[in-house]
Design an enzyme around this catalytic site. Structure first.
Site, PDB file in Angstrom:
ATOM      1  N   TRP A 104       0.820  -1.216   0.000  1.00 18.05           N
ATOM      2  CA  TRP A 104       0.000   0.000   0.000  1.00 18.05           C
ATOM      3  C   TRP A 104       0.849   1.258   0.000  1.00 18.05           C
ATOM      4  O   TRP A 104       0.494   2.254  -0.633  1.00 18.05           O
ATOM      5  CB  TRP A 104      -1.023  -0.020   1.126  1.00 18.05           C
ATOM      6  N   ASP A 173      -1.576   6.765   6.172  1.00 20.21           N
ATOM      7  CA  ASP A 173      -2.643   5.898   5.687  1.00 20.21           C
ATOM      8  C   ASP A 173      -2.913   4.876   6.791  1.00 20.21           C
ATOM      9  O   ASP A 173      -2.139   3.946   6.994  1.00 20.21           O
ATOM     10  CB  ASP A 173      -2.194   5.196   4.393  1.00 20.21           C
ATOM     11  N   LYS A 197     -12.568  -1.548   6.946  1.00 22.34           N
ATOM     12  CA  LYS A 197     -11.827  -2.536   7.719  1.00 22.34           C
ATOM     13  C   LYS A 197     -12.164  -2.394   9.205  1.00 22.34           C
ATOM     14  O   LYS A 197     -12.655  -3.320   9.831  1.00 22.34           O
ATOM     15  CB  LYS A 197     -10.336  -2.412   7.493  1.00 22.34           C
TER      16      LYS A 197
END
Ligand code: PMP
Length: 364
Positions: A104, A173, A197
């Site tokens: 990511w 993030d 999530k």
């Protein structure tokens, strides 16, 4: 309910039962609204109340100091990869720094490169992203536009449990570990997380941004891309994901009232993840953890088995025990147990017991 499995999906992921029940109970008519959450205006009094409530709860849970704005955006965390660079890098005359600790972080960097100059200050590729940089292993330039990092690499299962050192504006993030522990928000210029999530359903991304950064949004940006615009309009510049925001509010209520806050949540997350890491460590190499022990994630437990065949057998037998979605990401392989905030300890205990039994039956 009888068909409900223990869902180890990396996201969209498990939600608290009480939240789902509340959504179900209020689906035909949100109390006081005369219609369902899916049917009311984003400018109605009822939705205004939800928006106020979720911001108040997030501020309380994360102890967000004055001088920050909370935004609810669409386009997922992927759009943030671009928006960050469009608002804070492009035209700044500076370079943006990236810590690349997994997939990511790499994707975030790729998008930023399209907008301006970037510099990778650390990249974990040499050891296949199984660890994080140690203190002093990289240099952060005070003149950088910002330093971006990924607090939890969802695919590799490595997690920062303390903020990395930064001499410029720290941007995080936090998509896959948002609200898994208390956070010193004052250390961050901006922190963002897609909700699917740890915080709610897909389609809404929470952005917490320090107000002084809003002045950097150029007026020439497309309206939707401007943090300044969204902050000025209280996330109502366009129609936001009203249902998603409503569920994030319910998840925050669950964290406050049923869990007892983020310190309690962290304690639980440490207990849950230790149940699985202990099995891995005591397995004599049958289970091989991907992340180095010091950098293991509380959220995504990643490991391999001795062969692809045994791995397939593991997944099939797990499924029969209602332990679902344990297959690792296609780019890494192996097994990944995503045990976000809402995964009950009973689910992790069942997985632990299964892992022990499976090893007994299959180790040579
Ligand atoms: N960052 C991280 C750490 C993620 O885990 C994900 C989703 N798996 C993303 C970004 C991308 O989020 P989205 O799909 O909402 O754009």
């Amino acid at each position: 309910m009888t068909d409900r499995v223990y869902n180890f999906s990396p996201g969209p992921a498990v939600l608290p039962i009480s939240v789902l029940e509340r959504v179900q109970k209020d689906m035909l008519c949100l109390p006081g609204a005369g219609a369902s959450i899916l049917e009311i205006s984003h400018r109605s009094k009822s939705f205004e109340k939800i928006l106020d409530s979720v911001k108040t709860r997030l501020t309380r849970l994360l102890k967000i100091p004055a001088g920050y704005k909370i935004l609810f955006l669409q386009g997922g965390s992927r759009l943030q990869f671009s928006m960050i660079a469009m608002n804070l890098l492009k035209g700044s005359g500076k370079a943006a720094e990236y810590l690349v600790t997994g997939s990511w972080g790499k994707y975030a960097l790729e998008e930023a490169k399209k907008e301006g100059e970037t510099r990778v200050v650390w990249d974990g590729k040499a050891t296949n992203y199984d660890r994080l940089p140690a203190a002093g292993e990289y240099r952060s330039d005070p003149n950088a536009a910002y330093l971006h990092f990924t607090s939890n690499e969802t695919i590799q299962g490595v997690q920062f449990l303390a903020e990395p050192a930064s001499n410029s504006t720290l941007i995080c993030d936090a998509s896959s570990d948002f609200m898994c522990r208390p956070l010193p928000i004052e250390k961050y210029g901006m922190i963002y997380a897609c909700a699917q999530k740890n915080a709610g359903p897909s389609g809404v991304t929470v952005v917490i941004v320090r107000e002084d950064l809003l002045a950097k949004s150029a007026d020439s940006l497309p309206g939707y891309m401007s943090y300044k615009k969204h902050a000025e309009e209280n996330s109502l510049w366009n129609t936001p994901n009203t249902f998603g925001i409503y569920v994030v509010d319910l998840v925050c209520q669950w964290l406050e009232e049923e869990i007892g806050g983020l310190a309690k949540m962290e304690e639980l997350n440490r207990r849950k993840s230790a149940l699985l890491y202990d099995v891995i460590d005591a397995s004599g190499g049958f289970y091989q953890g991907h992340a180095q022990p010091a950098n293991r994630s509380l959220m995504n437990v990643t490991f391999r088995l001795p062969s692809d065949e045994i791995q397939e057998k593991f997944l099939t037998e797990a499924k029969a025990k209602k332990l679902a979605d344990l297959k690792g990401h296609r780019s890494v392989g192996g097994i990944r147990a995503s045990i976000y905030n809402a995964m009950p300890i009973a689910g992790v205990e069942l997985l632990r017991d299964f892992m022990q039994e499976f090893r007994t039956n299959n180790a040579k």
